[in-house]
Design a protein around this motif. Structure first.
Motif, mmCIF file in Angstrom:
data_model
loop_
_atom_site.group_PDB
_atom_site.id
_atom_site.type_symbol
_atom_site.label_atom_id
_atom_site.label_comp_id
_atom_site.label_asym_id
_atom_site.label_seq_id
_atom_site.Cartn_x
_atom_site.Cartn_y
_atom_site.Cartn_z
ATOM 1 N N ILE A 9 0.866 -1.172 0.000
ATOM 2 C CA ILE A 9 0.000 0.000 0.000
ATOM 3 C C ILE A 9 0.905 1.225 0.000
ATOM 4 O O ILE A 9 1.809 1.332 0.827
ATOM 5 C CB ILE A 9 -0.901 0.007 1.254
ATOM 6 N N HIS A 10 0.664 2.141 -0.935
ATOM 7 C CA HIS A 10 1.523 3.323 -1.007
ATOM 8 C C HIS A 10 0.829 4.463 -1.729
ATOM 9 O O HIS A 10 -0.125 4.262 -2.468
ATOM 10 C CB HIS A 10 2.848 2.983 -1.697
ATOM 11 N N GLY A 11 1.320 5.656 -1.487
ATOM 12 C CA GLY A 11 0.884 6.833 -2.226
ATOM 13 C C GLY A 11 1.718 6.953 -3.485
ATOM 14 O O GLY A 11 2.391 6.010 -3.908
ATOM 15 N N ASP A 12 1.706 8.121 -4.071
ATOM 16 C CA ASP A 12 2.481 8.377 -5.283
ATOM 17 C C ASP A 12 3.910 8.661 -4.864
ATOM 18 O O ASP A 12 4.291 9.791 -4.602
ATOM 19 C CB ASP A 12 1.887 9.568 -6.033
ATOM 20 N N SER A 13 4.703 7.612 -4.781
ATOM 21 C CA SER A 13 6.049 7.722 -4.227
ATOM 22 C C SER A 13 7.069 7.012 -5.107
ATOM 23 O O SER A 13 6.877 5.846 -5.465
ATOM 24 C CB SER A 13 6.056 7.091 -2.834
ATOM 25 N N SER A 14 8.137 7.708 -5.433
ATOM 26 C CA SER A 14 9.181 7.065 -6.225
ATOM 27 C C SER A 14 9.879 5.976 -5.412
ATOM 28 O O SER A 14 10.338 4.978 -5.975
ATOM 29 C CB SER A 14 10.186 8.099 -6.734
ATOM 30 N N PHE A 15 9.947 6.129 -4.099
ATOM 31 C CA PHE A 15 10.579 5.116 -3.244
ATOM 32 C C PHE A 15 9.821 3.793 -3.357
ATOM 33 O O PHE A 15 10.413 2.739 -3.592
ATOM 34 C CB PHE A 15 10.607 5.597 -1.789
ATOM 35 N N ALA A 16 8.505 3.844 -3.227
ATOM 36 C CA ALA A 16 7.691 2.627 -3.351
ATOM 37 C C ALA A 16 7.776 2.060 -4.763
ATOM 38 O O ALA A 16 7.829 0.843 -4.950
ATOM 39 C CB ALA A 16 6.242 2.925 -2.975
ATOM 40 N N THR A 17 7.810 2.930 -5.756
ATOM 41 C CA THR A 17 7.933 2.470 -7.146
ATOM 42 C C THR A 17 9.250 1.734 -7.365
ATOM 43 O O THR A 17 9.283 0.684 -8.010
ATOM 44 C CB THR A 17 7.805 3.653 -8.121
ATOM 45 N N ILE A 18 10.333 2.253 -6.813
ATOM 46 C CA ILE A 18 11.631 1.582 -6.920
ATOM 47 C C ILE A 18 11.555 0.196 -6.292
ATOM 48 O O ILE A 18 12.062 -0.780 -6.850
ATOM 49 C CB ILE A 18 12.741 2.426 -6.260
ATOM 50 N N ALA A 19 10.890 0.097 -5.133
ATOM 51 C CA ALA A 19 10.745 -1.210 -4.467
ATOM 52 C C ALA A 19 10.000 -2.201 -5.353
ATOM 53 O O ALA A 19 10.356 -3.381 -5.408
ATOM 54 C CB ALA A 19 10.024 -1.044 -3.136
ATOM 55 N N THR A 20 9.014 -1.724 -6.112
ATOM 56 C CA THR A 20 8.268 -2.633 -7.001
ATOM 57 C C THR A 20 9.086 -3.022 -8.222
ATOM 58 O O THR A 20 8.803 -4.042 -8.852
ATOM 59 C CB THR A 20 6.919 -2.041 -7.459
ATOM 60 N N PHE A 21 10.074 -2.224 -8.581
ATOM 61 C CA PHE A 21 10.972 -2.606 -9.673
ATOM 62 C C PHE A 21 11.966 -3.663 -9.209
ATOM 63 O O PHE A 21 12.374 -4.520 -9.981
ATOM 64 C CB PHE A 21 11.717 -1.400 -10.230
ATOM 65 N N LEU A 22 12.384 -3.594 -7.955
ATOM 66 C CA LEU A 22 13.307 -4.598 -7.414
ATOM 67 C C LEU A 22 12.632 -5.959 -7.296
ATOM 68 O O LEU A 22 13.249 -6.990 -7.523
ATOM 69 C CB LEU A 22 13.829 -4.162 -6.045
ATOM 70 N N PHE A 23 11.356 -5.941 -6.908
ATOM 71 C CA PHE A 23 10.550 -7.154 -6.761
ATOM 72 C C PHE A 23 9.244 -6.907 -7.504
ATOM 73 O O PHE A 23 8.296 -6.389 -6.914
ATOM 74 C CB PHE A 23 10.249 -7.439 -5.282
#
Length: 167
Positions: free
Chosen positions: A142-156
């Motif tokens: 669960i996340h807002g509009d965040s590049s940090f969370a987006t990076i995490a989804t690219f890693l996994f």
């Protein structure tokens, strides 16, 4: 393209063991507060501009987001399953621990903005990568509009249907 250091992978495994989430599924929540209560706290103007779609600075909003995380974890992973909270604020981390006891897991990492990693080294940089890996390795995030969370989804890579956005 890049290689993750053994110190980071070791820290991720050690942190997951300490949080009792190693080898099991969990839901993660990225709660960006604008570094509330830290020396990096974002300006009032920035917090207002990004309020409730990228930055969540109010405890009332934190409660809604975390309660949703608990409900999602119960439905998708199993009743009473853990929820990992990634946050940029020790205030939010302490609040979650006092409110949700051991159901919500938070790491003891140093809140660090990913844009400042060139000036950050050692423990802060390791905790940033550790947080990214634990956040991304979840069943749902669960996340807002965040590049940090987006990076995490690219890693996994995580299917979009397992990434409820908070807006």
């Amino acid at each position: 393209l890049f290689k993750i250091s053994k110190s980071v992978t070791s820290e991720v495994a050690q942190t997951k063991r300490a949080l009792h989430i190693q080898g099991q599924q969990y839901v993660s929540v990225h709660l960006r507060t604008g570094f509330k209560g830290t020396m990096y706290e974002e300006s009032v103007a920035t917090r207002w501009l990004h309020r409730n779609w990228k930055i969540f600075e109010d405890e009332d909003v934190w409660k809604c987001i975390m309660d949703y995380g608990l409900i999602l974890a119960d439905k998708t992973v199993g009743r009473g399953s853990p929820v990992y909270m990634s946050t940029d604020s020790d205030l939010a981390r302490d609040w979650a621990l006092s409110k949700y006891n051991r159901r919500v897991r938070v790491s003891e990492g140093v809140p660090t903005h990913s844009a400042h990693t060139k000036t950050t080294c050692g423990k802060a940089q390791t905790s940033l990568w550790t947080d990214l890996f634990i956040l991304g390795d979840s069943h749902s995030m669960i996340h807002g509009d965040s590049s940090f969370a987006t990076i995490a989804t690219f890693l996994f890579p995580l299917d979009l249907e397992r990434q409820p956005l908070i807006i």
